[in-house]
Every structure is written in C-alpha cells, then in structure tokens.
Design a protein around this motif. Structure first.
Motif, PDB file in Angstrom:
ATOM      1  N   LYS A 121       2.149   7.049  -6.747  1.00 38.41           N
ATOM      2  CA  LYS A 121       1.187   8.086  -7.133  1.00 38.41           C
ATOM      3  C   LYS A 121       1.760   9.479  -6.911  1.00 38.41           C
ATOM      4  O   LYS A 121       1.218  10.456  -7.400  1.00 38.41           O
ATOM      5  N   ARG A 122       2.823   9.570  -6.172  1.00 35.59           N
ATOM      6  CA  ARG A 122       3.375  10.866  -5.804  1.00 35.59           C
ATOM      7  C   ARG A 122       4.222  11.475  -6.914  1.00 35.59           C
ATOM      8  O   ARG A 122       4.929  12.443  -6.691  1.00 35.59           O
ATOM      9  N   ARG A 139       0.834  -1.210   0.000  1.00 37.23           N
ATOM     10  CA  ARG A 139       0.000   0.000   0.000  1.00 37.23           C
ATOM     11  C   ARG A 139       0.866   1.256   0.000  1.00 37.23           C
ATOM     12  O   ARG A 139       0.574   2.222  -0.712  1.00 37.23           O
ATOM     13  N   ASP A 159       1.130   4.137  -2.891  1.00 35.39           N
ATOM     14  CA  ASP A 159       0.934   5.551  -2.580  1.00 35.39           C
ATOM     15  C   ASP A 159       2.138   6.369  -3.034  1.00 35.39           C
ATOM     16  O   ASP A 159       1.982   7.453  -3.583  1.00 35.39           O
ATOM     17  N   LEU A 164       6.287   8.580   4.994  1.00 34.51           N
ATOM     18  CA  LEU A 164       5.960   7.354   4.254  1.00 34.51           C
ATOM     19  C   LEU A 164       7.202   6.517   3.979  1.00 34.51           C
ATOM     20  O   LEU A 164       7.183   5.297   4.129  1.00 34.51           O
TER      21      LEU A 164
END
Length: 108
Positions: free
Chosen positions: A31-32, A24, A28, A53
């Motif tokens: 997507k950054r 996950r 994420d 993160l």
C-alpha cells in the motif's frame, strides 16, 4: 526428551502466527506505493516507519525459517540434537526457544 506432539503443535501455531504477521506487513508495504508527503518532516517519519516495517518483516521471515527448520528436524528425528556438536540441547533451552538448533555451549 520433550513431548514431540506438543512441541510440533507449538511450532505449527508459531509458524501460522508468523506467516500471518509477514502477510500483514507485506500488504501494508504494498500500500505504500503512494507518493510521500511534500512535507520534509513527514517524509522522514514515513521513511522511518517503512524502515521499521522492513526490519520487522525481515525478523519475521528469519524466525519463520527457523521454525520450519525445527519442524523439519522433528520429521528427521533430529530435534533436540545440536547441529554443531551433535550433543543434546537442554529441555529448558528448547522450552524457551523451541526452534533452537544448538546447545547452549555452541550458541555462546
């Protein structure tokens, strides 16, 4: 000596949980790729979030490696044996930290 089937099941469940968490976080982070905000204050917040993160991902990967190492020690019949001194790892320590590879004395 702990119940190896129960320990193994607990470690496998932990491994699955960690693999999902890392997946996950990786998703994420991918997507950054979008550009950062033009607002400097928002850029700072976005960078802090990214740093957090990355730290969580790194910790998850480290814990995952420890879980996999513990599963390998079970397979080699070396679970509950200190990797430093060769002594027994206390059942209480393993109950609290099932992937511990050192006795409490060596861990300190």
């Amino acid at each position: 000596m702990p119940d190896m089937q129960a320990v193994r099941a607990r470690l496998i469940a932990k491994r699955e949980e960690l693999e999902e968490r890392v997946r996950r976080i990786d998703a994420d982070l991918r997507k950054r790729d979008e550009p950062m905000s033009a607002d400097f204050e928002e850029q700072v917040v976005e960078q802090e979030n990214l740093d957090a993160l990355y730290a969580i991902e790194s910790e998850g990967r480290l814990e995952l490696r420890k879980v996999n190492d513990a599963l390998a020690r079970i397979e080699r019949d070396e679970y509950a044996v200190c990797s430093r001194c060769g002594g027994a790892i206390a059942a209480e320590r393993l109950a609290a930290l099932p992937y511990a590879d050192t006795c409490i004395s060596c861990a300190q």
